[in-house]
Design an enzyme around this catalytic site. Structure first.
Site, PDB file in Angstrom:
ATOM      1  CE1 TYR A 163      -5.356   6.201   5.410  1.00 30.07           C
ATOM      2  CE2 TYR A 163      -3.692   6.821   3.715  1.00 30.07           C
ATOM      3  CZ  TYR A 163      -3.939   6.051   4.793  1.00 30.07           C
ATOM      4  OH  TYR A 163      -3.090   5.319   5.335  1.00 30.07           O
TER       5      TYR A 163
ATOM      6  CE  LYS B 140      -2.015   2.422   7.629  1.00 29.81           C
ATOM      7  NZ  LYS B 140      -2.065   4.034   7.416  1.00 29.81           N
TER       8      LYS B 140
END
Lengths: 319, 319, 319, 319, 319
Positions: free
Chosen positions: C181, C212
């Site tokens: 992220y 992810k």
């Protein structure tokens, strides 16, 4: 004061069975079988740089300019332990094999003000280094010391390091003494009696055998021996010993120490520049005067006569 | 409340086969075969310095000035575990061999305000040290404790340390309890019920067996036992226990604890100064009154009579 | 979609010969022999505290108040892996032995805002701990996960920790997934498509097997599956999987996932609260609907019927 | 240029006797027996995220969107070494076994500006990891690379890490190359010739075999090959190689490289995006053109014809 | 000056019995059996980058552009030790096997001003690395060096690192020299005589064998040899040696050094750029002139004639 026997000693239960005798030996050596600690503190060459050792106006004896002086005093007088950094001991120890050494494991200089940076003093050596020094030098190393600045933003780091060193020292049967000084922006009154008691309480929670605190003052700001009592209670089995504080006359110093022990509940003394700034002969006599109080349980008049060379103090029952 | 049998206990699956029996033994000892934890918390000598132990106006019993008091209470009353720092246990444990000890592994003083520095409390000892202490002392050490300041800028360091300690403790079959306190600039309301539930949820993700939280308040600011329920749910298999909070009357205290358990879903209590600030005799009776609720599942009236010396609480079915 | 055979799998060359079979087994288990990863993400009890699990207005199913719910869903539905912290798995795993676990190794709470402190999430456990858990629990642990905040001032520390964990995981034949992220003061637009592609590129340079990312938006700010394509290219052999994002209707969710895979090049999904905030029965059906898309390569209509209980999704060719 | 023989090589004396042959082999492989290093630098996927690999306006070849492209170029052209992160090599290396790999051990993203935070790039892997990768993969790993930001407030940490990695690499006979970039608030002119020479001098004090610097400018701000000479002198036995800098025409690029070697004293080149942003066929030809200069010691016209497909560059005398 | 015999040497008691002979050998080699240390300091390529080695106006000899020059001087003149970083020694040592090397273990560049960041210089290598280098190279490595910035906010870290390195060096019988420089915001006058004495006192507490300080000034700001005396006393068994300071005429330089030794109590010299910025022939003569004073105990006139090539200085009694 009665002689301390081996079975009187409360050995902390983190000392392994194999080293209990060692711990008891060190305890008896360090306290000269009295349960009280007479510490000659010689770690100021880092803590205060050369301020305690050289005075251009001659207020400090010339012999003190050279580190040899510390060892000469320690070897010629009656003391419990001489506290100094491992490196200093490694340079001079071979020539002074009969001193009881307490290895000071951390130190920092006094250059940085509290306004600039929160105090932090990391360990310079570990217990393994102390044990190695003992093995290579055969010196009488009876314990270790470490300074914590309670209330510093780095407090947790020093608490953790102290806890580790105490535990490791006990594993080898070494005594432990924490110099516990509240200091930092969060500490408005370093010598408050209640805070000093808190400091002593932290030391017992770390498992220390002795804790060196600064002389506290009471709520009116008076440095009275009675103000030490709360700390002596809070320390419990961890014996509280007190620094001498600023310079004063020998008579005042000895009276104060007597009160710390008999009114404040101190279990000894930690004295540095009040000793080593004198000439060798005078320093030895002053050491012996202090020991007359701490180890000999004598009165102030007797101690003063020892200092003045009118009496000898001989510690008869030793290990 | 029915007695807990060995097979009832959900042993975490990071406990190795070789230490499952050990874990079960510790669980049964700590909860006195009830599944509930009655913790006498004695780690305040670092956390609150001497504030909880000495009051110049005499509101704290004089016996509390000395750390010995804590051990006397713990050894003479019916409790689950006595929580204290490893160092303190090492100094006194040999004289109090029958206490169940929970070793508190970190602590910090209360000197630094949240405005000055984000809270951080590092581990002072590791599980290996606990195991070594057990080996040298033969004490009944049943578990370990560790404080996390959730929301502190140092949160990640404490989470990592706690995770490591829990995992290592389980490897030896020791119980684990996390003191989980939201604290720091980022935390505007430390005792919010929803936040408290979050704290309990973190504990179960770390694999802790118990989590000690502060008594939460509901959205109207009322400290009701019902406000604890969300946390009890969120903790899941990690049993939530609650601190007693500020001083109150014995009756109020006991009623509140009863509600925490029976309305809030608490799996025990963690009580410190509410116990040790009393004289030894009264403190022992108060401990037993608490245990009547937590361990005996008795009602408040009965507990109050125990406290008043009108009843004895005897825990019959013990390990 | 054709079944994946052992020889189809590109085993990273830091997996030692002795553990290649293990890696292949884990890959086939985790992807159910499809090459796509259906991840049920259950690490929010630290990441979001209790926000995702309790709603005073009842928008979250009551079963979700308790961590047991996550395990019930994972064990009763068709998924690839259930991602949760090691501690949570250790408390519940013994009762849910048939789940494929992906052990999330770091997590932090959401209490601190980006304005206050740059994000940092340290590893709470190491690969050795995962291997030990596997040995003591006999659970199906197929891989590990770790979150990196790219662009944080602490980025280099997380990159280093991730690289070490990936390398160590591969040494034991475990799969690795990085939650990548972009976050921190330096990141003005966390979900920019080009930046997301950069994030995926970092993951392949670390040697991760899956990464992810959050659903990116295109230059006009639209969250379209096409905006994911650059990331899927940049990731190369590291399969990109996408979080579900904010809550939406089941139909919209399933359509979006289908597009992510078939237009954006995603190699699976990572879904959390969209699953567990539902009641057990509904959550299981929703899991199966997702798996119909990801693992079964079925169309959106079919998946929707699975969710509505009108069809069963059965994965026939499994390992 | 004459072929380099084994005895010509100055093996650093921290390479143990047992690994001298290994070092010599690696030196000959990496320099293709020329003493000059032609490095194809492929570490930008972390350093520049996706900026060097994707351009919405099509200025970057579509093949470059996928990391596979880098390996295809490296395997099909004549180069000395291909530099990439360990993780990237672990994902693709098995399919490209004939490349000489130089493992880049640290990298950071370009997200944080110098205004926000002083640059720091920690090692992601250690030499043991490189040796393990070699053992599991049987790849031709000939050396390692590490970036230091000289002048950063974190300089000392990177110097220490680099020194350790170089020493450990030499222990295994691996070559070492330092990317040495002056950077941080303290650095007002990163490409100053005198500062660049200082950077090269630091590299030789660390014991590096090669140092990659940015193309320096002279006092008038001109990027001339002559400005590199001071650095080549200062580096001494540590060969200075130069980055290509901003994009320019192939002819200009090749002329500049020729001058760097023949006027500036460079011992090779380090080229990245100037190569891989082209289509595979063109990139291979451009690699070979560069190698014609660096390894073949040919003139610029010849190299240009290689690039244009009018000549083949074949390195005849290889190890 | 009389020749030093083996038994004259005060071996620190942390040197184990097994390495006492080694320590004595190193002491005699380093001091050429005189007890005085003539150090040719060659660590400036990191400390001062290329400033000391290249001058566009030709004030520095062209031979100094290349690191080879340092080794040529050290190998062709009479010196005690040549101090340089481990990496530099590893690149050139094999061709200069007869030099006595003192391995400098830390260094930092001069890019960052004291206004920007408090000085910190971490160890780049450990004693194990020095021992390994000795084993692989068979060089005459007689000791190690380390710089401490006393008064820096990072002081405690450097003190701890130095203490560890000294202790480890002594374990192998290596000599130790601390470069002790008061520096940082807290230090208003780096060259104050009293502060310099404090610095020397710190070095002896760390157990160092020699301490290099900057030439101090007296209270009137005059750099007189007499101002050094307090430091020589404070250092005790740790021999104080002095840097040469800014450039001055050869005659002035030699007179100053003579005074430092005979008035200030210095036990040697540490000289760098004053030597290597000259051409090889002149640098060798200047080295020998310095050695005539330090090692030969000759007068300034003789030394000056050595420098002018009118006399040869031959050290007859060597180990």
């Amino acid at each position: 004061m009665t002689k301390l026997y081996r079975n009187d000693i409360k050995v902390p239960c983190d000392v392994p069975e194999s080293h209990v005798d060692n711990y008891v030996d060190n305890y008896l050596r360090a306290t000269r079988s009295t349960g009280r600690l007479m510490m000659f503190a010689g770690d100021q060459k880092i803590e205060h740089l050369n301020d305690d050792f050289y005075d251009p106006n001659g207020k400090i004896a010339a012999e003190d300019h050279c580190p040899n002086h510390l060892f000469s005093i320690a070897s010629q007088s009656t003391i419990g332990v001489f506290a100094a950094q491992l490196g200093l001991i490694s340079q001079y120890g071979k020539d002074f094999p009969h001193i009881n050494y307490l290895v000071k494991l951390n130190s920092k200089s006094n250059l940085i003000s509290l306004d600039q940076h929160e105090p932090l003093s990391q360990a310079l050596w570990n217990i393994e280094d102390v044990i190695n020094l003992q093995a290579t030098s055969h010196l009488n190393i009876v314990g270790i010391g470490y300074t914590i600045y309670l209330g510093s933003e780095h407090e947790t780091q020093m608490l953790a390091e102290a806890a580790r060193l105490i535990k490791d020292a006990h594993r080898y049967g070494l005594l432990t003494c924490i110099w516990m000084y509240p200091r930092g922006k969060a500490v408005s009154d370093e010598k408050n009696a209640h805070l000093t008691a808190g400091a002593a309480g932290v030391a017992v929670c770390l498992g220390a055998d002795f804790v060196k605190v600064n002389m506290p003052h009471d709520d009116e700001g008076h440095y009275t021996a009675r103000a030490l009592q709360e700390a002596a209670w809070a320390g419990g089995r961890t014996g509280v010993i007190c620094a001498g504080g600023g310079s004063k006359s020998a008579a005042d110093f000895l009276q104060q120490l007597h009160d710390q022990i008999h009114i404040g509940g101190a279990r000894g003394n930690a004295t540095g520049r009040n000793i080593h700034q004198r000439s060798l002969d005078e320093a030895v006599r002053f050491c012996n005067a202090i020991s007359a109080l701490t180890l000999g349980d004598r009165d102030v008049d007797f101690a003063l006569r020892v200092y003045q060379g009118q009496e000898d103090f001989i510690l008869t029952e030793d290990v």
